[in-house]
Each structure stands twice: as C-alpha cells, then as structure tokens.
Design an enzyme around this catalytic site. Structure first.
Site, PDB file in Angstrom:
ATOM      1  N   ARG A  11       0.064 -15.731 -37.993  1.00 14.33           N
ATOM      2  CA  ARG A  11       0.848 -15.240 -39.140  1.00 14.33           C
ATOM      3  C   ARG A  11       0.792 -16.200 -40.324  1.00 14.33           C
ATOM      4  NH1 ARG A  11       2.820 -10.504 -38.432  1.00 14.33           N
ATOM      5  NH2 ARG A  11       3.630  -9.917 -36.400  1.00 14.33           N
ATOM      6  N   GLY A  15      -4.204 -19.193 -40.079  1.00 12.74           N
ATOM      7  CA  GLY A  15      -4.451 -18.313 -38.934  1.00 12.74           C
ATOM      8  C   GLY A  15      -4.727 -16.884 -39.360  1.00 12.74           C
ATOM      9  N   SER A 105      -5.904 -32.032 -40.743  1.00 10.11           N
ATOM     10  CA  SER A 105      -5.618 -32.154 -42.173  1.00 10.11           C
ATOM     11  C   SER A 105      -6.225 -33.460 -42.689  1.00 10.11           C
ATOM     12  CB  SER A 105      -4.109 -32.191 -42.364  1.00 10.11           C
ATOM     13  OG  SER A 105      -3.782 -32.763 -43.600  1.00 10.11           O
ATOM     14  N   SER A 106      -6.538 -33.483 -43.988  1.00 10.49           N
ATOM     15  CA  SER A 106      -7.120 -34.703 -44.566  1.00 10.49           C
ATOM     16  C   SER A 106      -6.115 -35.856 -44.616  1.00 10.49           C
ATOM     17  CB  SER A 106      -7.661 -34.418 -45.969  1.00 10.49           C
ATOM     18  OG  SER A 106      -6.639 -33.923 -46.805  1.00 10.49           O
ATOM     19  N   CYS A 107      -4.827 -35.576 -44.340  1.00  6.69           N
ATOM     20  CA  CYS A 107      -3.844 -36.673 -44.362  1.00  6.69           C
ATOM     21  C   CYS A 107      -3.948 -37.560 -43.127  1.00  6.69           C
ATOM     22  CB  CYS A 107      -2.423 -36.142 -44.533  1.00  6.69           C
ATOM     23  SG  CYS A 107      -1.800 -35.296 -43.091  1.00  6.69           S
ATOM     24  N   TYR A 134       3.402 -36.319 -39.510  1.00  5.94           N
ATOM     25  CA  TYR A 134       2.475 -35.188 -39.365  1.00  5.94           C
ATOM     26  C   TYR A 134       1.061 -35.707 -39.068  1.00  5.94           C
ATOM     27  CZ  TYR A 134      -0.111 -30.987 -40.807  1.00  5.94           C
ATOM     28  OH  TYR A 134      -0.943 -29.896 -40.851  1.00  5.94           O
ATOM     29  N   LYS A 138      -1.447 -35.016 -35.858  1.00  7.26           N
ATOM     30  CA  LYS A 138      -2.794 -34.435 -35.979  1.00  7.26           C
ATOM     31  C   LYS A 138      -3.861 -35.374 -35.406  1.00  7.26           C
ATOM     32  CE  LYS A 138      -1.926 -30.403 -37.574  1.00  7.26           C
ATOM     33  NZ  LYS A 138      -2.267 -29.234 -36.736  1.00  7.26           N
ATOM     34  N   PRO A 161      -9.511 -29.774 -42.556  1.00 11.80           N
ATOM     35  CA  PRO A 161      -9.572 -29.202 -43.903  1.00 11.80           C
ATOM     36  C   PRO A 161      -8.895 -30.110 -44.935  1.00 11.80           C
ATOM     37  CG  PRO A 161      -8.247 -27.833 -42.398  1.00 11.80           C
ATOM     38  CD  PRO A 161      -8.470 -29.146 -41.739  1.00 11.80           C
ATOM     39  N   LEU A 164      -5.246 -26.737 -48.792  1.00 15.67           N
ATOM     40  CA  LEU A 164      -5.672 -25.330 -48.783  1.00 15.67           C
ATOM     41  C   LEU A 164      -4.731 -24.483 -49.625  1.00 15.67           C
ATOM     42  CD1 LEU A 164      -6.226 -25.168 -44.938  1.00 15.67           C
ATOM     43  CD2 LEU A 164      -8.025 -25.309 -46.685  1.00 15.67           C
ATOM     44  N   HIS A 177       3.627 -26.534 -50.456  1.00  5.36           N
ATOM     45  CA  HIS A 177       2.657 -27.448 -51.067  1.00  5.36           C
ATOM     46  C   HIS A 177       2.615 -27.192 -52.577  1.00  5.36           C
ATOM     47  CE1 HIS A 177       1.200 -27.551 -46.841  1.00  5.36           C
ATOM     48  NE2 HIS A 177       1.059 -28.819 -47.134  1.00  5.36           N
ATOM     49  N   ASP A 267       4.512 -39.299 -55.662  1.00 11.47           N
ATOM     50  CA  ASP A 267       3.127 -38.882 -55.903  1.00 11.47           C
ATOM     51  C   ASP A 267       2.371 -38.663 -54.596  1.00 11.47           C
ATOM     52  OD1 ASP A 267       2.859 -38.685 -58.628  1.00 11.47           O
ATOM     53  OD2 ASP A 267       2.131 -40.742 -58.911  1.00 11.47           O
TER      54      ASP A 267
HETATM   55  O1  GFB Z   1       0.876 -30.375 -51.945  1.00 13.95           O
HETATM   56  P1  GFB Z   1       1.789 -31.520 -51.774  1.00 13.95           P
HETATM   57  O2  GFB Z   1       3.213 -31.233 -51.467  1.00 13.95           O
HETATM   58  O3  GFB Z   1       1.272 -32.464 -50.612  1.00 13.95           O
HETATM   59  O4  GFB Z   1       1.783 -32.404 -53.115  1.00 13.95           O
HETATM   60  P2  GFB Z   1       0.264 -33.707 -50.403  1.00 13.95           P
HETATM   61  C1  GFB Z   1       0.613 -32.787 -53.772  1.00 13.95           C
HETATM   62  C2  GFB Z   1       0.952 -33.484 -55.057  1.00 13.95           C
HETATM   63  O5  GFB Z   1       1.517 -32.518 -55.981  1.00 13.95           O
HETATM   64  C3  GFB Z   1       1.986 -34.618 -54.971  1.00 13.95           C
HETATM   65  C4  GFB Z   1       2.695 -33.040 -56.564  1.00 13.95           C
HETATM   66  O6  GFB Z   1       1.598 -35.663 -55.837  1.00 13.95           O
HETATM   67  C5  GFB Z   1       3.260 -33.942 -55.475  1.00 13.95           C
HETATM   68  O7  GFB Z   1       4.212 -34.857 -56.022  1.00 13.95           O
HETATM   69  N1  GFB Z   1       3.579 -31.934 -56.995  1.00 13.95           N
HETATM   70  C6  GFB Z   1       3.894 -31.650 -58.286  1.00 13.95           C
HETATM   71  C7  GFB Z   1       4.244 -31.063 -56.209  1.00 13.95           C
HETATM   72  N2  GFB Z   1       4.766 -30.645 -58.354  1.00 13.95           N
HETATM   73  C8  GFB Z   1       4.991 -30.240 -57.076  1.00 13.95           C
HETATM   74  C9  GFB Z   1       5.812 -29.218 -56.509  1.00 13.95           C
HETATM   75  O8  GFB Z   1       6.523 -28.472 -57.200  1.00 13.95           O
HETATM   76  N3  GFB Z   1       5.772 -29.085 -55.152  1.00 13.95           N
HETATM   77  C10 GFB Z   1       5.004 -29.897 -54.358  1.00 13.95           C
HETATM   78  N4  GFB Z   1       5.016 -29.705 -53.037  1.00 13.95           N
HETATM   79  N5  GFB Z   1       4.243 -30.896 -54.874  1.00 13.95           N
HETATM   80  C11 GFB Z   1       0.558 -32.890 -48.002  1.00 13.95           C
HETATM   81  C12 GFB Z   1       1.062 -33.522 -46.736  1.00 13.95           C
HETATM   82  O9  GFB Z   1       0.467 -33.945 -48.883  1.00 13.95           O
HETATM   83  O10 GFB Z   1      -0.724 -32.328 -47.888  1.00 13.95           O
HETATM   84  C13 GFB Z   1       0.770 -32.740 -45.533  1.00 13.95           C
HETATM   85  O11 GFB Z   1       2.442 -33.792 -46.899  1.00 13.95           O
HETATM   86  C14 GFB Z   1      -0.593 -32.103 -45.535  1.00 13.95           C
HETATM   87  O12 GFB Z   1       0.909 -33.595 -44.446  1.00 13.95           O
HETATM   88  C15 GFB Z   1      -0.920 -31.468 -46.862  1.00 13.95           C
HETATM   89  O13 GFB Z   1      -1.581 -33.046 -45.217  1.00 13.95           O
HETATM   90  C16 GFB Z   1      -2.316 -30.893 -46.923  1.00 13.95           C
HETATM   91  O14 GFB Z   1      -1.139 -33.335 -50.718  1.00 13.95           O
HETATM   92  O15 GFB Z   1       0.765 -34.934 -51.091  1.00 13.95           O
END
Ligand code: GFB
Length: 312
Positions: A11, A15, A105-107, A134, A138, A161, A164, A177, A267
């Site tokens: 879902r 997936g 995940s790339s993290c 997390y 992984k 990945p 995404l 995200h 950030d």
């Molecule tokens: O996508 P995101 O939450 O995750 O944030 P990460 C990416 C960047 O976007 C960060 C900025 O620098 C955030 O501060 N950003 C700006 C925002 N505005 C926003 C907003 O309104 N919402 C969000 N969410 N971010 C995740 C990991 O890291 O990536 C997971 O926490 C996973 O573990 C995922 O690996 C793919 O890219 O920083």
C-alpha cells in the site's frame, strides 16, 4: 513452480509502484493488508508465510518518514523496522523462500561519505544524527540478508534507493519527506493566495530524487537478475539543492509568492548523491525526467489528495 511474488508493503508508495509494474507484466503478486497481518508479530508472519507459500519476496514494508519524523520518533523507527524486517527475512528462510529483495535507503551511508557514494562506503564513518536509528535498522537489514546468504546460501539481495517521490506518497506535513511537503505547501499557498511559503532549513542541502516508477523498474530487474552479496545503489544520478527543488515545485504548481527559509529546522546531511554505476552497467537507467516526474506527481496529488480533502 508457479510464481507467487509477495510484495510486502504493497500500500506504500514504493510497494504500490512495484506491484503495479509486476501486474503490468502479467505476473502473480500476492499481498496482505496490515489489518490482517501485523509484520511485527513473529508467529503471525511465520504462519502466514507457511500458509501462503510465496516463491519470492520484495520487502517494501517499512516505517518511513521525513527528517523531523525520524528524529522525533527514534524508538518507533528502530523498533518497527528491525522487527518487521527480521520477522520477514527469518520467516522467509524458515518457510523455504529462496529469493528476497530488501529495500533500504541512501541514509545508510556515513554523513560525510565521499560523493558520489559507492556501495563500499557502508560502515566507513559516523551516520547523520537526524536519521541514525532508521539507518541502523536498514544497515541491519542488509547484513541480515548477507547472513542468510552466507550461512544458508539464500539468494537474498539488497537495493538502496535515493530519495523517492511519486504517486501514493505521504503528504502529511508533520511526517512527510520534503517533496510531498513542498508540493502541498505551495499548492495550499496558491489556492489561499498566501504571500509566502516556509521551507525548512537553509535550502542549501543537496538531495538526489528518483521517481518511484523508475525505482520499481530497478527493483523488478534486481528481483529477476541480481544475485550478489553486496547491496546495490539505485539513484537518479544528479542532485538539486532544496532551494532549487522549492523553486521547481513553485513553478509547476503556479505559486509566485516568496519562499522563506526557516533555519530553526534541521538541514540534515549536506549531500548524499549515490554512485549508481553498478546498476547502470547492468542496463538500468532512469526514464522519467525531474520536471515530468514533479508535474505528473502534482497531477496525482490534485486528483487524489486535494480532491479528497475538498470532498471531506
Ligand atoms: O525529505 P527530508 O525530510 O529527509 O528532508 P532527508 C530533506 C531536506 O529538505 C532537509 C528540507 O534539509 C529538510 O530540512 N525541507 C525543507 C523539508 N522543507 C521541508 C518540509 O516541509 N518537509 C520536510 N520533510 N523537509 C530522510 C531520512 O532524510 O530521507 C530518512 O530522514 C530517509 O531516513 C529519507 O533516508 C530518504 O533526505 O533529510
């Protein structure tokens, strides 16, 4: 033997994309809803596997979220992910399922890994603190697959990945995200004629974004062909700053007000572009451009999320 591919997490955004692709190829996918099977319950997972006899598994079930969700709910992220992946991988082995694709995940890579990040950078330095729970889960998943391959000869592989986006993403502003969050923020600002949109952080971090349908092609290819001990990266091959992402989404959505950066928000990692040359050498490459992917995802958002909110 007739093929029965269990897509765990059917879902979710990942997936559901993988399920769509397998089904479009006429292949037999089996799924089970969360209300029927809680993957955190080991006995239930093992019972379900014995009863349903998948011939292979794509593991796309995970507790996922954006930067704030990851750092606010570390216990949920580490417990849920470690538990469900261990139950499914160990259960698969016990039920005699010889093939499994684990998604990460790339993290998983160190915060200051050399860019673009090669698979061999794993475990060479400290992780990004906002999502280390997390990431540890992984990394454990990759190593669990490797352990069952090493000890029992199981053909379990792992695909990593980059960030995404696409249909069925989570558009909740607290837990999502960045891509879906900004799409929703810019859309709502446009329809309410707001003067500005607040973007978290400095706007300087770089992220690599791949449309989930491109990832699905990579995962299905790996399911059918990839059989190595080492995990494999699957990324878009370019990255953009969060500022560039915000400007692109504002343009696609049609918002012409100001973009304001809230530097009290984290950030996260400065950059995490992956080196995906191994999967590219095997024949996979992304097909959906950044602009087309954002535009089609915004159409999906309008038809599915915005329409639902307005009807409610
Ligand atoms: O996508 P995101 O939450 O995750 O944030 P990460 C990416 C960047 O976007 C960060 C900025 O620098 C955030 O501060 N950003 C700006 C925002 N505005 C926003 C907003 O309104 N919402 C969000 N969410 N971010 C995740 C990991 O890291 O990536 C997971 O926490 C996973 O573990 C995922 O690996 C793919 O890219 O920083």
């Amino acid at each position: 033997m007739d093929e029965r591919i269990w897509v765990a997490g059917h879902r979710g955004m990942v997936g559901s994309a993988i399920t769509r692709l397998f089904c479009s190829q006429g292949r037999n996918v089996i799924t089970v809803d969360r209300s029927i099977l809680d993957l955190r319950k080991q006995d239930e997972v093992e019972f379900w596997l014995r009863a349903n006899k998948p011939t292979s598994i794509v593991f796309a079930a995970a507790k996922v979220g954006g930067i704030i969700a990851n750092s606010t709910y570390p216990a949920d992220f580490i417990y849920d992910n470690l538990t469900i992946q261990t139950n499914v991988i160990h259960g698969a082995h016990k039920a005699g399922v010889d093939r499994l694709v684990f998604l990460g995940s790339s993290c998983i890579y160190p915060k200051f890994a050399e860019q673009p990040i090669k698979e061999s950078s794993l475990l060479t330095g400290p992780l990004e603190p906002t999502n280390e729970w997390y990431a540890i889960a992984k990394i454990s998943g990759i190593m669990t697959c490797q352990a069952y391959r090493k000890q029992y000869g199981r053909r379990y592989v792992s695909v990593m990945p980059c960030n995404l986006y696409g249909p069925n993403d989570n558009f909740n502003l607290e837990t999502s995200h960045v891509m879906p969050a900004l799409m929703r923020k810019f859309h709502e600002a446009k329809v309410t004629s707001a003067k500005e949109v607040v973007v978290w952080g400095t706007g300087a971090p770089l992220r690599e974004f791949l449309h989930v349908d491109d990832l699905a092609r990579g995962v299905v290819w790996c399911h059918d062909n990839y059989d190595e001990y080492e995990h494999i990266n699957c990324g878009a091959g370019f990255d953009v700053t969060i500022r560039e992402l915000a400007e692109t989404i504002a343009r696609v959505v049609g918002f012409s007000g100001d973009i304001v950066f809230d530097v009290s928000k984290p950030d996260g990692t400065p950059r995490k572009i992956m080196d995906s040359s191994r999967i590219r050498a095997l024949g996979w490459k992304p097909e959906i451009s950044f602009d087309d992917g954002i535009a089609s995802t915004y159409r999906w958002y309008l038809a599915n999320i915005d329409a639902k909110n307005r009807a409610a």
